[in-house]
Design an enzyme around this catalytic site. Structure first.
Site, mmCIF file in Angstrom:
data_model
loop_
_atom_site.group_PDB
_atom_site.id
_atom_site.type_symbol
_atom_site.label_atom_id
_atom_site.label_comp_id
_atom_site.label_asym_id
_atom_site.label_seq_id
_atom_site.Cartn_x
_atom_site.Cartn_y
_atom_site.Cartn_z
ATOM 1 N N ASP A 196 -9.044 -2.781 5.915
ATOM 2 C CA ASP A 196 -8.397 -4.017 6.341
ATOM 3 C C ASP A 196 -9.449 -5.075 6.662
ATOM 4 O O ASP A 196 -10.592 -4.758 6.996
ATOM 5 C CB ASP A 196 -7.554 -3.775 7.596
ATOM 6 C CG ASP A 196 -6.155 -3.277 7.269
ATOM 7 O OD1 ASP A 196 -5.768 -3.335 6.088
ATOM 8 O OD2 ASP A 196 -5.458 -2.824 8.196
ATOM 9 N N LYS B 37 -7.038 -7.567 -1.182
ATOM 10 C CA LYS B 37 -7.224 -7.970 -2.570
ATOM 11 C C LYS B 37 -6.605 -7.001 -3.567
ATOM 12 O O LYS B 37 -6.850 -7.098 -4.762
ATOM 13 C CB LYS B 37 -8.714 -8.147 -2.857
ATOM 14 C CG LYS B 37 -9.348 -9.283 -2.050
ATOM 15 C CD LYS B 37 -10.815 -9.474 -2.398
ATOM 16 C CE LYS B 37 -11.402 -10.634 -1.604
ATOM 17 N NZ LYS B 37 -12.850 -10.831 -1.886
ATOM 18 N N GLY C 207 -8.260 -1.949 11.682
ATOM 19 C CA GLY C 207 -8.739 -2.428 12.963
ATOM 20 C C GLY C 207 -7.894 -1.850 14.081
ATOM 21 O O GLY C 207 -6.718 -1.520 13.888
ATOM 22 N N ASP D 80 -5.990 0.477 16.481
ATOM 23 C CA ASP D 80 -5.380 1.798 16.333
ATOM 24 C C ASP D 80 -4.353 1.749 15.210
ATOM 25 O O ASP D 80 -3.613 0.767 15.096
ATOM 26 C CB ASP D 80 -4.707 2.208 17.646
ATOM 27 C CG ASP D 80 -4.102 3.595 17.567
ATOM 28 O OD1 ASP D 80 -4.774 4.544 17.978
ATOM 29 O OD2 ASP D 80 -2.948 3.718 17.092
#
Length: 413
Positions: A198, A220, A251, A253
């Site tokens: 991410d 992407k 990112g 949890d």
């Protein structure tokens, strides 16, 4: 005996009698490992620390509440002598010698027949470090830590020994600082063939990956006729079915506004094994890095974490903003920078004081971190004036003022 190096050996103490003399700090440190080894432990001490007493109350050890007496080491396989009575230690050590019981002395290593190594564990491996002559706790602990850290993050394992975790690992990378990923998450990254990351994951970790690892930016992935999340699910499934070890790096949890359960359900439907590695949520760590406790004695006894990605008046919102407005605890809003004006307006209309402190922490735990303070009535204008941009964690409540002006921002980790 000190002129000869110690002979390293692993004791299998499951079900075997172990005697610990003394219930202080040494026993407190050593007992958990003996309990984990399955030893039948008798503690002999008139007093014990609260932690040791809790082990006895929980049935993990047997506590004889008196000083050492001759004969206490009968049928013992191993003894740990750590009382504050030198005479009792000498007598117990002599008994151990006469009964051929391996004995550790916390007060006099030279009089012991065994030394306790500095130990650490990582994925089924126990690392035990001894110096060749007298024990040197600082040196052995430093060496142990270096070896265990290397095993945990995958940098120490030889290539032919490297294991691969089949399927997919949904890994929480923490709030941004690469040091705040869990050791398990870091190890799985080192074992991965494919990493689907991410934008808000700890990007610096990607630079540490071996060159053969395929890194895919989730933002992407070509979506075509699919929704974004469905395309990510398909990518996970495709690479896992190709026999690759896949890490989905997120990112925070995976299960805190991370859509981790959606991915887990998609993998389970295809019969693909997966594991979930929790991460440090930005909802707690980012405020902490900016010097803001989400709870504080006498100020806030609760905190609520909500998503602000849709406005309070949006029919898709599942947040009970009216109830939150009536609360007195801390409110942490994620993904709410562009909606903060409407959020503040709703909270004020519901009963929160317009002067309630607000802090916005942008790029928390990273080198670009900055904190912007406001109030509910001024926060919308402040965000515009200060050009606050995502990602930012918003903290609403009196905890924002705790330590303000006197406590410098800290670092998490």
């Amino acid at each position: 005996m000190a002129e000869h190096p110690a002979y390293p050996v692993g004791l299998r103490l499951g079900g075997r009698r172990v005697v610990v003399l003394g219930g202080g700090q040494v026993a407190q440190r050593r007992l958990p490992a003996l309990i984990a080894a399955g030893a039948d432990i008798t503690l002999i001490a008139p007093e014990a620390s609260p932690s040791v007493e809790a082990m006895a109350d929980g049935g993990e050890i047997r506590w004889v509440r008196r000083p050492y007496e001759s004969g206490d080491l009968t049928d013992a396989w191993y003894a740990l002598i750590a009382s504050s009575d030198p005479a009792a230690n000498e007598a117990a050590s002599a008994e151990a010698e006469s009964r051929r019981v391996w004995c550790v002395r916390s007060d006099d290593a030279s009089a012991a027949t065994a030394w306790t190594p500095a130990t650490g564990r990582s994925e089924g491996v126990t690392v035990a470090v001894l110096t060749t002559d007298r024990p040197d706790p600082r040196r052995t602990a430093a060496i142990r830590d270096a070896v265990v850290e290397g095993l945990r993050d995958g940098t120490l394992v030889a290539p032919h020994q490297r294991t691969r975790t089949p399927g997919v690992a949904l890994v929480g990378g923490g709030p941004g600082d690469p040091d705040l990923i869990t050791v398990r998450g870091r190890r799985l990254l080192a074992e991965a063939d494919v990493v689907i990351a991410d934008r808000l994951g700890p990007r610096d970790l990607l630079a540490e990956l071996p060159p053969h690892v395929e890194v895919i930016d989730a933002a992407k992935i070509p979506y075509g006729r699919f929704m974004a999340q469905e395309a990510i699910n398909n990518a996970l499934i495709e690479h896992a079915k190709a026999g690759k070890s896949v890490v989905r790096l997120k990112g925070g949890d995976p299960f805190v506004f991370g859509r981790g359960m959606e991915e887990a359900l998609a993998l389970a439907a295809e019969g693909i094994p997966y594991t979930v590695v929790p991460g440090i949520s930005s909802s707690i760590s980012v405020p902490g890095a900016a010097g803001i406790p989400v709870t504080h004695r006498g100020v806030a006894h609760e905190f609520t974490v909500v998503s602000g990605h849709v406005a309070p008046d949006d029919e898709r919102s599942l947040v009970n903003w009216e109830a939150l407005a009536q609360g007195t605890g801390t409110l942490v809003v994620l993904m709410g920078v562009d909606k903060i004006g409407k959020i503040a307006e709703t909270l004020i209309a519901g009963g929160r004081a317009p002067a309630t402190p607000v802090a916005l922490v942008q790029e928390g735990t990273t080198a670009a971190q900055r904190r912007v303070d406001a109030t509910l009535e001024s926060v919308a204008e402040t965000v515009q004036r200060e050009e606050v941009r995502p990602p930012a964690v918003i903290v609403i409540g009196e905890v924002v003022s705790v330590g303000a002006g006197t406590l410098p921002p800290g670092r998490v980790g």
